[in-house]
Design a protein around this motif. Structure first.
Motif, short mmCIF file in Angstrom:
data_model
loop_
_atom_site.label_atom_id
_atom_site.label_comp_id
_atom_site.label_asym_id
_atom_site.label_seq_id
_atom_site.Cartn_x
_atom_site.Cartn_y
_atom_site.Cartn_z
N ARG A 1 0.81 -1.08 0.07
CA ARG A 1 -0.13 0.03 -0.01
C ARG A 1 1.02 1.30 0.09
O ARG A 1 1.98 1.24 0.30
N ILE A 2 0.59 2.31 -0.64
CA ILE A 2 1.20 3.61 -0.64
C ILE A 2 1.70 3.96 0.81
O ILE A 2 2.64 4.54 0.89
N SER A 3 0.52 3.71 1.73
CA SER A 3 1.14 4.39 3.11
C SER A 3 2.08 3.57 3.80
O SER A 3 2.69 3.82 4.45
N GLU A 4 2.05 2.15 3.29
CA GLU A 4 3.04 1.26 3.84
C GLU A 4 4.46 1.58 3.33
O GLU A 4 5.54 1.64 3.96
N LYS B 1 1.17 1.85 13.14
CA LYS B 1 1.09 0.38 12.93
C LYS B 1 0.47 0.13 11.62
O LYS B 1 -0.33 1.02 11.21
N THR B 2 0.69 -1.02 10.87
CA THR B 2 0.16 -1.40 9.71
C THR B 2 -1.58 -1.52 9.90
O THR B 2 -2.08 -1.74 11.05
N LYS B 3 -2.15 -1.68 8.78
CA LYS B 3 -3.54 -1.71 8.81
C LYS B 3 -4.26 -2.85 9.63
O LYS B 3 -5.13 -2.60 10.47
N THR B 4 -3.60 -4.07 9.68
CA THR B 4 -4.01 -5.31 10.32
C THR B 4 -2.78 -5.87 10.87
O THR B 4 -1.59 -5.55 10.28
N ARG B 5 -2.85 -6.78 11.68
CA ARG B 5 -1.81 -7.71 11.89
C ARG B 5 -1.06 -8.66 10.87
O ARG B 5 0.11 -8.61 10.62
N ASN B 6 -1.80 -8.94 9.86
CA ASN B 6 -1.66 -9.71 8.57
C ASN B 6 -0.67 -8.76 7.66
O ASN B 6 -0.07 -9.31 6.88
N ALA B 7 -0.99 -7.61 7.80
CA ALA B 7 -0.33 -6.62 6.94
C ALA B 7 1.08 -6.35 7.32
O ALA B 7 1.86 -5.91 6.51
N ARG B 8 1.55 -6.91 8.48
CA ARG B 8 3.09 -6.79 8.86
C ARG B 8 3.54 -8.02 8.23
O ARG B 8 3.15 -9.15 8.62
N ARG B 9 4.41 -7.87 7.07
CA ARG B 9 4.81 -9.13 6.27
C ARG B 9 6.36 -8.81 5.68
O ARG B 9 6.78 -7.80 5.75
N THR B 10 6.75 -9.87 5.48
CA THR B 10 8.03 -9.72 4.62
C THR B 10 7.92 -10.03 3.24
O THR B 10 7.20 -11.28 2.82
N ILE B 11 8.20 -9.33 2.08
CA ILE B 11 7.86 -9.40 0.56
C ILE B 11 9.26 -9.73 0.13
O ILE B 11 10.21 -8.68 0.27
N PRO B 12 9.62 -10.63 -1.10
CA PRO B 12 10.79 -10.66 -1.56
C PRO B 12 10.67 -9.60 -2.70
O PRO B 12 9.89 -9.46 -3.30
N ILE B 13 11.94 -9.12 -2.97
CA ILE B 13 12.26 -8.09 -4.03
C ILE B 13 12.81 -8.72 -5.19
O ILE B 13 14.03 -9.46 -4.88
N PRO B 14 12.39 -8.63 -6.41
CA PRO B 14 13.08 -9.01 -7.59
C PRO B 14 14.54 -8.77 -7.74
O PRO B 14 14.70 -7.39 -7.58
N GLN B 15 15.17 -9.44 -8.11
CA GLN B 15 16.70 -9.09 -8.69
C GLN B 15 16.84 -7.85 -9.46
O GLN B 15 17.62 -6.85 -9.25
N SER B 16 15.89 -7.87 -10.32
CA SER B 16 15.84 -6.53 -11.43
C SER B 16 15.63 -5.41 -10.67
O SER B 16 15.93 -4.26 -11.14
N VAL B 17 15.21 -5.06 -9.54
CA VAL B 17 14.61 -4.10 -9.04
C VAL B 17 15.79 -3.52 -8.13
O VAL B 17 15.91 -2.28 -7.64
N ARG B 18 16.90 -4.47 -7.38
CA ARG B 18 17.60 -4.16 -6.28
C ARG B 18 18.94 -3.21 -6.74
O ARG B 18 18.88 -2.22 -5.76
#
Length: 404
Positions: free
Chosen positions: A226-229, A266-283
């Motif tokens: 989310r943009i706020s995140e 805090k994030t919108k919900t508890r589930n919104a606290r998460r770890t997301i992989p970043i593609p190699q091309s973006v790094r």
């Protein structure tokens, strides 16, 4: 709630005369009773007595009108009602907007005790006729119901007159919106190409502007945040080599008289606290921006010149709208229809849609921070592949062990 009826009316006989008794508890918790010639009359009299006492109590506390009690509801919600956690400033702002635009003009001047079911039905009909959508009307009605429910809890009224008053959404409109809000593959490809070309522009002024906006675009585009995140990210949230990012907080829009501390939450919900992989091309783009990013005490990834997180309106007006305009100007030259402005949230919808179309529904739900897989399916289930190959596979599975 202390004020309430105590059981049903019962008959009593004294000196050969019979009468009906209805017991009730006053707002102070004292048990008392009234008598009448019939059960119905006794119950009605008890309700009238309770309504009078509750009205006097409400006036004593300053709840003379719906609008004044609504202000208390908002005030208590901002710090946490009845031991609950405080609502975020963006949620409070949304509530205040609904009150200002739709609820208070109709219910605001009315005494809480004078709002009955008939008036709430009239209010519902007004919302359906005047709100831009049934969804807006439903949100406004639900907020009014919640405020009246809180009034019952605080003994400001005897019962909630909005109980049972509903607005049903048009299911076909909901289904259409699910498709409309998701950008197409070609639209995203055009946005990708334009953002990349601006980031690598020979014009120093343009390249300097997109030096920070392009990494933000990539984060939004490739993580579904989310943009706020994304505006709430700090450099410490990234894994080694920018291989992943952990969403821990959000930053609300800049509002009048709102400090940075009040914007960050805090994030919108508890589930919104998460770890997301970043593609190699973006790094690589993130690594470049890390070196150029202005230093702040908190380590904000996308700070302003004053060291605070970027504001949503800043991103929308200085990056997103100009980007969309450039893409649409180019598409018109190519005799292509312009892209509908799905907003920055459209990038999040596209991220989820890609995973759902690939059959990775559980992953889409987790990485998007949805409350449940059921929520993901409800909003994106229409994207599950329906091509002939998929249908043939489904048919084969269903037909297993069937002998005709």
């Amino acid at each position: 709630m202390k004020a309430r009826l105590s059981g049903d009316p019962r008959i009593e006989i004294v000196n050969g005369n019979s009468y009906w008794v209805q017991a009730y508890y006053t707002p102070s918790g004292k048990r008392t009773r009234v008598t009448a010639k019939s059960a119905r009359a006794a119950k009605q009299l008890a309700k009238e007595r309770l309504a009078t006492e509750l009205r006097d109590k409400a006036i004593a506390h300053g709840y003379t009108t719906f609008e004044k009690f609504a202000a208390k509801y908002i005030s208590n919600s901002s710090v946490g009602r009845d031991g609950d956690t405080a609502l975020g400033s963006s949620t409070i702002d949304g509530y205040e907007s609904y009150l200002r635009c739709w609820i208070n003009p109709q219910l605001g001047p009315i005494s809480l005790c004078d709002i009955d079911k008939a008036r709430m039905r009239e209010f519902r009909n007004y919302l359906i006729a005047n709100c831009p959508s049934r969804s807006t009307a439903k949100h406004a009605l639900n907020l009014a119901k919640a405020i009246l429910g809180y009034a019952v809890l605080l003994d400001a009224v005897f019962s909630n007159p909005a109980q049972g008053v509903k607005i049903k959404l048009d299911w076909s409109e909901q289904e259409d919106m699910k498709t409309i809000r998701i950008p197409s593959d070609q639209e995203i490809a055009d946005l990708d190409e334009m953002a990349r070309s601006l980031y690598r522009s020979d014009d120093i002024r343009i390249a300097r502007t997109y030096r920070r906006y392009y990494p933000l675009f990539l984060i939004l585009r490739m993580t579904g945040g989310r943009i706020s995140e994304c505006l709430g990210l700090q450099w410490s949230d990234f894994g080694v080599g920018f291989s992943a990012v952990t969403v821990k907080r959000k930053v609300d829009r800049v509002r009048k008289n709102k400090s940075l501390k009040e914007r960050v939450g805090k994030t919108k919900t508890r589930n919104a606290r998460r770890t997301i992989p970043i593609p190699q091309s973006v790094r690589p783009a993130l690594a470049e921006w890390r070196l150029a990013c202005p230093a702040t005490n908190e380590g904000w990834v996308f700070p302003t010149r004053t060291g605070q997180p970027l504001d949503y309106n800043n991103v929308k007006n200085k990056f997103w709208k100009p980007l969309l305009k450039r893409v649409n100007d180019q598409r018109r030259q190519q005799l292509k229809p312009p892209i509908t402005d799905h907003g920055l949230h459209g990038l999040r919808h596209f991220f989820v849609s890609v995973l759902v179309r690939a059959g990775r529904i559980k992953e889409a739900s987790v990485l998007a921070g949805h409350s449940s897989v059921a929520f993901t399916l409800d909003h994106y289930g229409h994207l599950i592949p329906g091509d002939q190959q998929t249908l043939d596979e489904v048919t084969k599975i269903v037909a297993q062990n069937l002998i005709v």
